[in-house]
Design a protein around this motif. Structure first.
Motif, PDB file in Angstrom:
ATOM      1  N   MET A  19      72.209  55.903  17.219  1.00 35.50           N
ATOM      2  CA  MET A  19      73.506  55.256  16.964  1.00 35.50           C
ATOM      3  C   MET A  19      73.821  55.160  15.478  1.00 35.50           C
ATOM      4  O   MET A  19      74.951  54.896  15.105  1.00 35.50           O
ATOM      5  N   MET A  20      72.815  55.380  14.632  1.00 35.51           N
ATOM      6  CA  MET A  20      73.023  55.224  13.194  1.00 35.51           C
ATOM      7  C   MET A  20      73.840  56.353  12.577  1.00 35.51           C
ATOM      8  O   MET A  20      74.565  56.136  11.611  1.00 35.51           O
ATOM      9  N   ALA A  21      73.733  57.573  13.088  1.00 42.82           N
ATOM     10  CA  ALA A  21      74.370  58.726  12.444  1.00 42.82           C
ATOM     11  C   ALA A  21      75.874  58.540  12.248  1.00 42.82           C
ATOM     12  O   ALA A  21      76.375  58.735  11.133  1.00 42.82           O
ATOM     13  N   PRO A  22      76.633  58.143  13.286  1.00 49.97           N
ATOM     14  CA  PRO A  22      78.074  57.943  13.052  1.00 49.97           C
ATOM     15  C   PRO A  22      78.352  56.804  12.072  1.00 49.97           C
ATOM     16  O   PRO A  22      79.275  56.892  11.265  1.00 49.97           O
ATOM     17  N   LEU A  23      77.559  55.752  12.122  1.00 50.01           N
ATOM     18  CA  LEU A  23      77.728  54.626  11.197  1.00 50.01           C
ATOM     19  C   LEU A  23      77.481  55.076   9.762  1.00 50.01           C
ATOM     20  O   LEU A  23      78.246  54.737   8.859  1.00 50.01           O
ATOM     21  N   VAL A  24      76.438  55.851   9.565  1.00 55.72           N
ATOM     22  CA  VAL A  24      76.123  56.350   8.222  1.00 55.72           C
ATOM     23  C   VAL A  24      77.283  57.188   7.699  1.00 55.72           C
ATOM     24  O   VAL A  24      77.733  56.998   6.564  1.00 55.72           O
ATOM     25  N   ARG A  25      77.795  58.096   8.527  1.00 60.36           N
ATOM     26  CA  ARG A  25      78.912  58.949   8.091  1.00 60.36           C
ATOM     27  C   ARG A  25      80.142  58.122   7.729  1.00 60.36           C
ATOM     28  O   ARG A  25      80.796  58.368   6.717  1.00 60.36           O
ATOM     29  N   ARG A  26      80.457  57.115   8.540  1.00 59.30           N
ATOM     30  CA  ARG A  26      81.632  56.281   8.243  1.00 59.30           C
ATOM     31  C   ARG A  26      81.424  55.439   6.994  1.00 59.30           C
ATOM     32  O   ARG A  26      82.333  55.284   6.178  1.00 59.30           O
ATOM     33  N   CYS A  27      80.247  54.891   6.829  1.00 64.77           N
ATOM     34  CA  CYS A  27      79.964  54.088   5.638  1.00 64.77           C
ATOM     35  C   CYS A  27      80.045  54.965   4.389  1.00 64.77           C
ATOM     36  O   CYS A  27      80.612  54.554   3.368  1.00 64.77           O
ATOM     37  N   LEU A  28      79.508  56.174   4.459  1.00 63.86           N
ATOM     38  CA  LEU A  28      79.568  57.080   3.317  1.00 63.86           C
ATOM     39  C   LEU A  28      80.999  57.502   3.023  1.00 63.86           C
ATOM     40  O   LEU A  28      81.369  57.672   1.850  1.00 63.86           O
ATOM     41  N   ALA A  29      81.824  57.658   4.052  1.00 64.06           N
ATOM     42  CA  ALA A  29      83.238  57.987   3.836  1.00 64.06           C
ATOM     43  C   ALA A  29      83.942  56.847   3.101  1.00 64.06           C
ATOM     44  O   ALA A  29      84.754  57.084   2.194  1.00 64.06           O
ATOM     45  N   ILE A  30      83.628  55.623   3.467  1.00 69.45           N
ATOM     46  CA  ILE A  30      84.193  54.458   2.776  1.00 69.45           C
ATOM     47  C   ILE A  30      83.733  54.456   1.319  1.00 69.45           C
ATOM     48  O   ILE A  30      84.523  54.231   0.404  1.00 69.45           O
ATOM     49  N   ARG A  62      58.137  58.435   8.670  1.00 69.73           N
ATOM     50  CA  ARG A  62      59.391  58.353   9.429  1.00 69.73           C
ATOM     51  C   ARG A  62      60.486  57.736   8.563  1.00 69.73           C
ATOM     52  O   ARG A  62      61.626  58.204   8.556  1.00 69.73           O
ATOM     53  N   ALA A  63      60.149  56.687   7.829  1.00 69.62           N
ATOM     54  CA  ALA A  63      61.123  56.039   6.941  1.00 69.62           C
ATOM     55  C   ALA A  63      61.626  57.026   5.893  1.00 69.62           C
ATOM     56  O   ALA A  63      62.825  57.081   5.614  1.00 69.62           O
ATOM     57  N   ALA A  64      60.712  57.828   5.344  1.00 69.46           N
ATOM     58  CA  ALA A  64      61.110  58.818   4.330  1.00 69.46           C
ATOM     59  C   ALA A  64      62.064  59.851   4.933  1.00 69.46           C
ATOM     60  O   ALA A  64      63.043  60.248   4.280  1.00 69.46           O
ATOM     61  N   LEU A  65      61.822  60.264   6.174  1.00 68.76           N
ATOM     62  CA  LEU A  65      62.712  61.225   6.838  1.00 68.76           C
ATOM     63  C   LEU A  65      64.096  60.632   7.071  1.00 68.76           C
ATOM     64  O   LEU A  65      65.108  61.304   6.879  1.00 68.76           O
ATOM     65  N   ILE A  66      64.129  59.377   7.501  1.00 66.49           N
ATOM     66  CA  ILE A  66      65.406  58.692   7.754  1.00 66.49           C
ATOM     67  C   ILE A  66      66.214  58.612   6.465  1.00 66.49           C
ATOM     68  O   ILE A  66      67.401  58.948   6.427  1.00 66.49           O
ATOM     69  N   LEU A  67      65.565  58.181   5.390  1.00 67.69           N
ATOM     70  CA  LEU A  67      66.268  58.032   4.111  1.00 67.69           C
ATOM     71  C   LEU A  67      66.666  59.390   3.526  1.00 67.69           C
ATOM     72  O   LEU A  67      67.726  59.510   2.898  1.00 67.69           O
ATOM     73  N   ALA A  68      65.855  60.413   3.758  1.00 70.16           N
ATOM     74  CA  ALA A  68      66.205  61.748   3.274  1.00 70.16           C
ATOM     75  C   ALA A  68      67.468  62.263   3.975  1.00 70.16           C
ATOM     76  O   ALA A  68      68.306  62.907   3.341  1.00 70.16           O
ATOM     77  N   GLN A  69      67.617  61.953   5.270  1.00 69.08           N
ATOM     78  CA  GLN A  69      68.819  62.371   5.991  1.00 69.08           C
ATOM     79  C   GLN A  69      70.053  61.659   5.443  1.00 69.08           C
ATOM     80  O   GLN A  69      71.103  62.268   5.260  1.00 69.08           O
ATOM     81  N   VAL A  70      69.930  60.376   5.174  1.00 68.49           N
ATOM     82  CA  VAL A  70      71.054  59.636   4.588  1.00 68.49           C
ATOM     83  C   VAL A  70      71.400  60.228   3.228  1.00 68.49           C
ATOM     84  O   VAL A  70      72.579  60.414   2.899  1.00 68.49           O
ATOM     85  N   GLY A  78      79.552  63.575  -1.575  1.00 64.05           N
ATOM     86  CA  GLY A  78      79.719  63.302  -3.002  1.00 64.05           C
ATOM     87  C   GLY A  78      79.488  61.843  -3.366  1.00 64.05           C
ATOM     88  O   GLY A  78      80.089  61.332  -4.313  1.00 64.05           O
ATOM     89  N   VAL A  79      78.595  61.184  -2.635  1.00 61.85           N
ATOM     90  CA  VAL A  79      78.320  59.762  -2.856  1.00 61.85           C
ATOM     91  C   VAL A  79      76.939  59.598  -3.480  1.00 61.85           C
ATOM     92  O   VAL A  79      75.962  60.182  -3.002  1.00 61.85           O
ATOM     93  N   ALA A  80      76.868  58.809  -4.528  1.00 62.08           N
ATOM     94  CA  ALA A  80      75.573  58.477  -5.126  1.00 62.08           C
ATOM     95  C   ALA A  80      74.820  57.577  -4.159  1.00 62.08           C
ATOM     96  O   ALA A  80      75.357  56.581  -3.680  1.00 62.08           O
ATOM     97  N   CYS A  81      73.586  57.943  -3.859  1.00 61.85           N
ATOM     98  CA  CYS A  81      72.817  57.193  -2.861  1.00 61.85           C
ATOM     99  C   CYS A  81      71.376  57.060  -3.318  1.00 61.85           C
ATOM    100  O   CYS A  81      70.787  57.992  -3.863  1.00 61.85           O
ATOM    101  N   HIS A  82      70.835  55.897  -3.087  1.00 61.39           N
ATOM    102  CA  HIS A  82      69.431  55.612  -3.381  1.00 61.39           C
ATOM    103  C   HIS A  82      68.840  54.976  -2.134  1.00 61.39           C
ATOM    104  O   HIS A  82      69.412  54.024  -1.584  1.00 61.39           O
ATOM    105  N   GLY A  83      67.720  55.488  -1.675  1.00 65.13           N
ATOM    106  CA  GLY A  83      67.064  54.907  -0.507  1.00 65.13           C
ATOM    107  C   GLY A  83      65.830  54.143  -0.909  1.00 65.13           C
ATOM    108  O   GLY A  83      65.179  54.463  -1.900  1.00 65.13           O
TER     109      GLY A  83
END
Length: 144
Positions: A19-30, A62-70, A78-83
């Motif tokens: 369920m996180m993938a669509p949320l991540v995409r929308r948050c990044l769009a914002i 697993r946490a590293a994989l999740i954050l790498a996908q984000v 084009g969003v600056a992101c730090h995990g």
């Protein structure tokens, strides 16, 4: 007259659920629209709760994989992101603490988490974060 950016730093807790993938995409769009940076946060249980052993390495990997996908999704938008990964007995508390300590303007969370009881409109972690004021919370429904 130019309006100041509404958000400059968004905290995005991620658990790796489908369920996180669509949320991540929308948050990044914002974030992209606002010119904001995103801090992706993954909360693991304390090491003493895991009982040690091989599970700890699996959790960290697993946490590293999740954050790498984000991070990849953020790069595409084009969003600056730090995990970052933290360990805490109560994920909601780690989320609130990270937002306050990191100076987040808003916490972006899903309406339904992994531990939702039937008839409960919010996931337990989202409900707890909302119950502890200090940082605004943007709650989005999970849409797949």
């Amino acid at each position: 007259m130019t309006m100041p950016a509404l958000f400059t730093h968004i905290l995005l807790p991620v658990d790796g659920s489908l369920m996180m993938a669509p949320l991540v995409r929308r948050c990044l769009a914002i974030a992209a629209a606002a010119g904001a940076r995103v801090e992706a946060l993954h909360v693991l249980p304390p090491e003493e709760e895991k009982g040690g052993g091989d599970g700890e390495g699996e959790d960290t990997a697993r946490a590293a994989l999740i954050l790498a996908q984000v991070d990849r999704d953020a790069l595409e938008q084009g969003v600056a992101c730090h995990g970052r990964v933290v360990r805490a007995a109560q994920p909601w508390q780690a989320i609130v603490d990270a937002a306050r300590e990191g100076g987040a303007d808003v916490i972006c969370m899903g309406a339904h988490g992994r531990l939702v009881a039937p008839g409960q409109p919010l996931g337990s972690q989202t409900a707890q974060v909302l119950a502890h004021p200090g940082v605004p919370v943007l709650v989005m429904r999970s849409v797949t």
